[in-house]
Design an enzyme around this catalytic site. Sequence first.
Site, PDB file in Angstrom:
ATOM      1  CD  GLU A   1       1.390  -1.822   4.467  1.00 32.57           C
ATOM      2  OE1 GLU A   1       1.127  -1.140   3.594  1.00 32.57           O
ATOM      3  OE2 GLU A   1       2.010  -1.625   5.408  1.00 32.57           O
TER       4      GLU A   1
ATOM      5  CB  THR B   1      -0.880   0.121   1.179  1.00 32.46           C
ATOM      6  OG1 THR B   1      -1.788  -1.080   1.007  1.00 32.46           O
ATOM      7  CG2 THR B   1      -1.853   1.093   1.377  1.00 32.46           C
TER       8      THR B   1
ATOM      9  CE  LYS C   1       9.057   7.389   2.620  1.00 33.80           C
ATOM     10  NZ  LYS C   1       8.132   6.540   1.916  1.00 33.80           N
TER      11      LYS C   1
ATOM     12  CB  THR D   1       6.483   4.176  -3.274  1.00 37.11           C
ATOM     13  OG1 THR D   1       6.652   5.047  -2.404  1.00 37.11           O
ATOM     14  CG2 THR D   1       7.819   3.738  -4.085  1.00 37.11           C
TER      15      THR D   1
ATOM     16  N   GLY E   1       3.409   1.674   7.868  1.00 41.23           N
ATOM     17  CA  GLY E   1       2.140   1.813   8.577  1.00 41.23           C
ATOM     18  C   GLY E   1       1.689   3.493   8.479  1.00 41.23           C
ATOM     19  N   GLY E   2       2.556   4.058   7.628  1.00 45.10           N
ATOM     20  CA  GLY E   2       2.080   5.615   7.634  1.00 45.10           C
ATOM     21  C   GLY E   2       0.632   5.827   6.782  1.00 45.10           C
ATOM     22  N   GLY E   3       0.639   4.565   5.953  1.00 39.22           N
ATOM     23  CA  GLY E   3      -0.832   4.674   5.350  1.00 39.22           C
ATOM     24  C   GLY E   3      -1.981   3.868   6.001  1.00 39.22           C
TER      25      GLY E   3
HETATM   26  C1  5RP Z   1       1.260   1.877   4.219  1.00 44.34           C
HETATM   27  C2  5RP Z   1       2.687   1.734   4.444  1.00 44.34           C
HETATM   28  C3  5RP Z   1       3.344   2.273   3.291  1.00 44.34           C
HETATM   29  O1  5RP Z   1       4.149   1.411   2.632  1.00 44.34           O
HETATM   30  C4  5RP Z   1       4.245   3.427   3.966  1.00 44.34           C
HETATM   31  O2  5RP Z   1       3.611   4.226   4.738  1.00 44.34           O
HETATM   32  C5  5RP Z   1       4.989   4.031   2.434  1.00 44.34           C
HETATM   33  O3  5RP Z   1       4.169   4.818   1.900  1.00 44.34           O
HETATM   34  P1  5RP Z   1       4.563   5.841   0.556  1.00 44.34           P
HETATM   35  O4  5RP Z   1       5.218   4.747  -0.378  1.00 44.34           O
HETATM   36  O5  5RP Z   1       3.227   6.553   0.201  1.00 44.34           O
HETATM   37  O6  5RP Z   1       5.508   6.883   1.028  1.00 44.34           O
HETATM   38  O7  5RP Z   1       3.144   1.102   5.495  1.00 44.34           O
HETATM   39  O8  5RP Z   1       0.839   1.266   5.642  1.00 44.34           O
END
Ligand code: 5RP
Length: 228
Positions: A104, A26, A122, A29, A96-98
């Site tokens: 996941e 998710t 990152k 990226t 888990g930012g998303g």
């Molecule tokens: C979602 C996640 C995402 O993989 C993580 O937040 C990175 O997101 P992005 O690719 O939008 O920076 O762990 O739960």
Amino acid sequence: MSASKRAAGRRAADVVETGQDVGLGTGSTVFFALERLGERIRDEGLVIRGVPTSVDTETKAREFGIPLATLDEVERFDVTIDGADEIDGDYAMIKGGGGALLREKVVAAATEHMVVVVGPEKVVGTLGTTFDLPVEVVPFARAAVERGIRALGGAPKLRGAEGASYLTDNGNQILDVHFESGISDAAQLELALDAIPGVVESGLFINLARTLVIGHDDGSADLRNKGA
Ligand code: 5RP
């Protein structure tokens, strides 16, 4: 920023081979990996089954024409492509930012080859230094979990506004936990968090990633295998 995400996502999608069961992570990226998988299905006749880790990814995968399956139908994933909020030199991650950390992690734990897609920002020396650790909690237990987390030295903050908090696809809340000096022992912290009643899952992903794809703003991407 999105050029690096695009480069990483698309490079990772090229790792996938026909006949494979693929975990679909998710985030912004992973979006580019989904886009590229859709192109390969259409243009090369790539045959895969994907299991999405969020409602958002499910919607996007359908739009890109990726055939989907459920976790009931897929026991092991050949490959999973997912993003990260932080990743260290041992490929331990904060995710888990998303908000999709639970699904996941379930998919990652059932995966032979986890490919992580990130931009260079990152990659960190110590987890928790640039991103707070998401912890998914059952709403009923939230106050008790906050007390347990404080006892471990963390400062929890409820995601979203009080009274209208963010809810995950599983109907749970997220506590974003700040550790003042970062996370010194991620494996031990993961065990300690899992032992707090009411914690559903933490965003610590340890010993799960095998390949790291770092995208760059010039459109290039480096692919590195753990231990290589
Ligand atoms: C979602 C996640 C995402 O993989 C993580 O937040 C990175 O997101 P992005 O690719 O939008 O920076 O762990 O739960």
